[in-house]
Design an enzyme around this catalytic site. Structure first.
Site, mmCIF file in Angstrom:
data_model
loop_
_atom_site.group_PDB
_atom_site.id
_atom_site.type_symbol
_atom_site.label_atom_id
_atom_site.label_comp_id
_atom_site.label_asym_id
_atom_site.label_seq_id
_atom_site.Cartn_x
_atom_site.Cartn_y
_atom_site.Cartn_z
ATOM 1 N N SER A 83 0.836 -1.199 0.000
ATOM 2 C CA SER A 83 0.000 0.000 0.000
ATOM 3 C C SER A 83 0.868 1.246 0.000
ATOM 4 O O SER A 83 2.028 1.212 0.423
ATOM 5 C CB SER A 83 -0.924 0.032 1.230
ATOM 6 O OG SER A 83 -0.193 0.340 2.417
ATOM 7 N N SER A 118 -5.362 -6.482 -5.367
ATOM 8 C CA SER A 118 -6.594 -5.741 -5.110
ATOM 9 C C SER A 118 -7.010 -4.962 -6.352
ATOM 10 O O SER A 118 -8.198 -4.782 -6.613
ATOM 11 C CB SER A 118 -6.394 -4.782 -3.929
ATOM 12 O OG SER A 118 -5.311 -3.903 -4.182
ATOM 13 N N GLU A 119 -6.024 -4.495 -7.138
ATOM 14 C CA GLU A 119 -6.258 -3.816 -8.412
ATOM 15 C C GLU A 119 -5.299 -4.419 -9.435
ATOM 16 O O GLU A 119 -4.124 -4.043 -9.484
ATOM 17 C CB GLU A 119 -6.048 -2.315 -8.274
ATOM 18 C CG GLU A 119 -7.033 -1.636 -7.339
ATOM 19 C CD GLU A 119 -6.817 -0.133 -7.254
ATOM 20 O OE1 GLU A 119 -7.425 0.591 -8.068
ATOM 21 O OE2 GLU A 119 -6.029 0.294 -6.400
ATOM 22 N N TYR A 123 0.039 -4.232 -11.365
ATOM 23 C CA TYR A 123 1.259 -5.028 -11.270
ATOM 24 C C TYR A 123 1.832 -5.482 -12.611
ATOM 25 O O TYR A 123 2.956 -5.971 -12.663
ATOM 26 C CB TYR A 123 1.013 -6.227 -10.346
ATOM 27 C CG TYR A 123 0.765 -5.763 -8.929
ATOM 28 C CD1 TYR A 123 1.825 -5.398 -8.116
ATOM 29 C CD2 TYR A 123 -0.531 -5.635 -8.432
ATOM 30 C CE1 TYR A 123 1.612 -4.939 -6.821
ATOM 31 C CE2 TYR A 123 -0.759 -5.173 -7.136
ATOM 32 C CZ TYR A 123 0.317 -4.828 -6.342
ATOM 33 O OH TYR A 123 0.107 -4.360 -5.068
ATOM 34 N N PHE A 409 -3.475 -14.983 0.648
ATOM 35 C CA PHE A 409 -2.440 -14.297 1.439
ATOM 36 C C PHE A 409 -2.449 -12.811 1.147
ATOM 37 O O PHE A 409 -1.586 -12.093 1.508
ATOM 38 C CB PHE A 409 -1.055 -14.903 1.174
ATOM 39 C CG PHE A 409 -0.595 -14.841 -0.265
ATOM 40 C CD1 PHE A 409 0.218 -13.803 -0.695
ATOM 41 C CD2 PHE A 409 -0.962 -15.804 -1.176
ATOM 42 C CE1 PHE A 409 0.650 -13.739 -2.006
ATOM 43 C CE2 PHE A 409 -0.525 -15.757 -2.485
ATOM 44 C CZ PHE A 409 0.287 -14.720 -2.911
#
Length: 409
Positions: A83, A118-119, A123, A409
């Site tokens: 984050s 999460s988005e 990545y 995870f």
């Protein structure tokens, strides 16, 4: 002020974790969840970005072993808890953490990095490719019937306490890990993760329940689930939420599905995550009434191209030269000759002409055998330079079973 990136000190964990919670919506987790994640934290593999005394970025990696095609268990860094504070965006903090993390994984000898996103769009620019999917479904048990294989009636079922049954459930899980790419071997303390069941996360459902499948006195499968009661003027409209279902063979798995689809006072079974090739799809009388959908699961990056491609096997003989693009990890750039079959593989540097051109992201997507190179080529992300090389490589990279990540995870 310059942002400092440093290894997480145990005394800073609470402040660090609060930054993470805020980035994910600001709702504090239940005390038992927070305690588990602290116990699981490998402090020498976690980092924080600090602006003076203020933590503004978080990232970590777990020391996992990942099953790859051929059944080998390969060391992999499980990237997690990433984050950046909203007040410190567009300052290169995420890039600096990704850079440090991949350098550390390489130094530790881990040829793979994996994460759940999460988005997902974040990545790809760091070389991660979408390597596996999870299927979701809602089975309308008022309209769908199950046809189970011969021998299913020989399996007996027994309700058991969630914690009481945990050791035997973990034994079943461990036996299944080598059988499917994308599965992660349990590390100490991770057996506690499936037991988490905070009341605030139940959405009106019961506490988690467990049913064990047994044959000849041996546990051969289990299902962890919850029941959400609901009533309308027409009667009971409850649902069954399946958290985990695993069987060591077809009949034990079928027995568990039959049980869940016949729970009293319910009319649907909600499957949160199962393999895209799950056998339940062929047990049901009408798959359309099950509303199956797909969701991205495991994102994978090759940290060391040569070592990663040598770690798995290939379901058909293969001799191909890849021209790999990898600006973020330039040690992977260039041409690699991969030669392999079902017994093993070698992958070495070469000056020979390229057969296929692609980025490390596409190699990551295809690595577990669930995303065909042919499909990536159709999207313009793999380029064939030798006729026939694409089919050869796409077939060889495949897997007889779809990759699946049941271990969050």
């Amino acid at each position: 002020m310059t942002t400092e990136l440093r290894v997480l000190d145990p005394t800073e964990w609470d402040r660090w974790y609060e930054v993470l919670e805020l980035a994910f919506g600001g709702v504090a987790e239940a005390p038992e969840e927070r305690a588990l994640w602290r116990d699981l934290t490998e402090f020498d593999r976690f980092m924080g970005a600090w602006d003076g005394d203020l933590c503004v970025g978080t990232a970590g990696a777990f020391s996992f072993r990942l099953t790859v095609p051929g059944g080998a268990s390969v060391p992999a860094g499980g990237v997690t808890m990433v984050s950046v504070a909203g007040t410190h965006r567009r300052r290169g903090i995420l890039t600096s953490m990704m850079r440090r993390q991949l350098d550390d994984l390489r130094a530790a000898g881990e040829s793979l990095a994996v994460l759940t996103a999460s988005e997902p769009e974040i990545y790809g620019r760091f070389g991660y490719g979408l390597a596996s999917f999870a299927a979701r479904a809602t089975i309308d048990t008022t309209r769908v019937r199950l046809s189970v294989p011969e021998g299913t009636d020989e399996v007996s079922l027994r309700l058991a306490g969630l914690e009481e049954s945990s050791p035997v459930c973990e034994e079943v899980y461990a036996k299944l890990v080598p059988s499917r790419p994308g599965m992660i071997a349990r590390l100490p303390h991770w057996e506690r993760e499936p037991l988490l069941d905070p009341p605030g996360d139940r959405d009106g459902a019961s506490p988690k329940l467990c049913v064990l499948a047994e044959r000849a006195g041996e546990v051969v499968g289990f299902a962890q689930y919850a029941i959400k009661p609901k009533w309308s003027s027409a009667g009971a409209d409850g649902s069954v939420a399946v958290h985990r279902l695993m069987g060591l063979d077809a009949v034990s798995e079928a027995a568990l599905w039959r049980f869940l689809c016949s729970v009293d006072l319910t009319r649907e079974v909600r499957i949160h995550s199962c393999p895209v090739d799950g056998a339940w799809q062929h047990l049901v009388s009408d798959v359309r009434r099950c509303a199956p959908t797909l969701r991205d699961a495991l994102h994978l990056r090759l940290v060391e191209v040569g070592a990663a491609l040598e770690a798995r096997t290939y379901q058909a003989p293969l001799d191909v030269v890849f021209e790999v693009e990898d600006a973020f990890c330039p040690w992977n750039e260039g041409r690699w000759r991969l030669t392999g079959d079902a017994k093993g593989a070698t992958c070495v540097r070469t000056a020979d002409p390229a057969d296929l051109e692609l980025s490390v992201r596409e190699l990551g997507a295809a690595y577990l055998g669930g995303v065909p190179l042919m499909s990536l080529a159709a999207a313009g992300r793999v380029r064939e330079r030798r006729e026939g090389a694409l089919v050869e490589a796409s077939v060889a990279f495949g897997s007889p079973v779809a990759p699946w990540l049941p271990h969050g995870f």
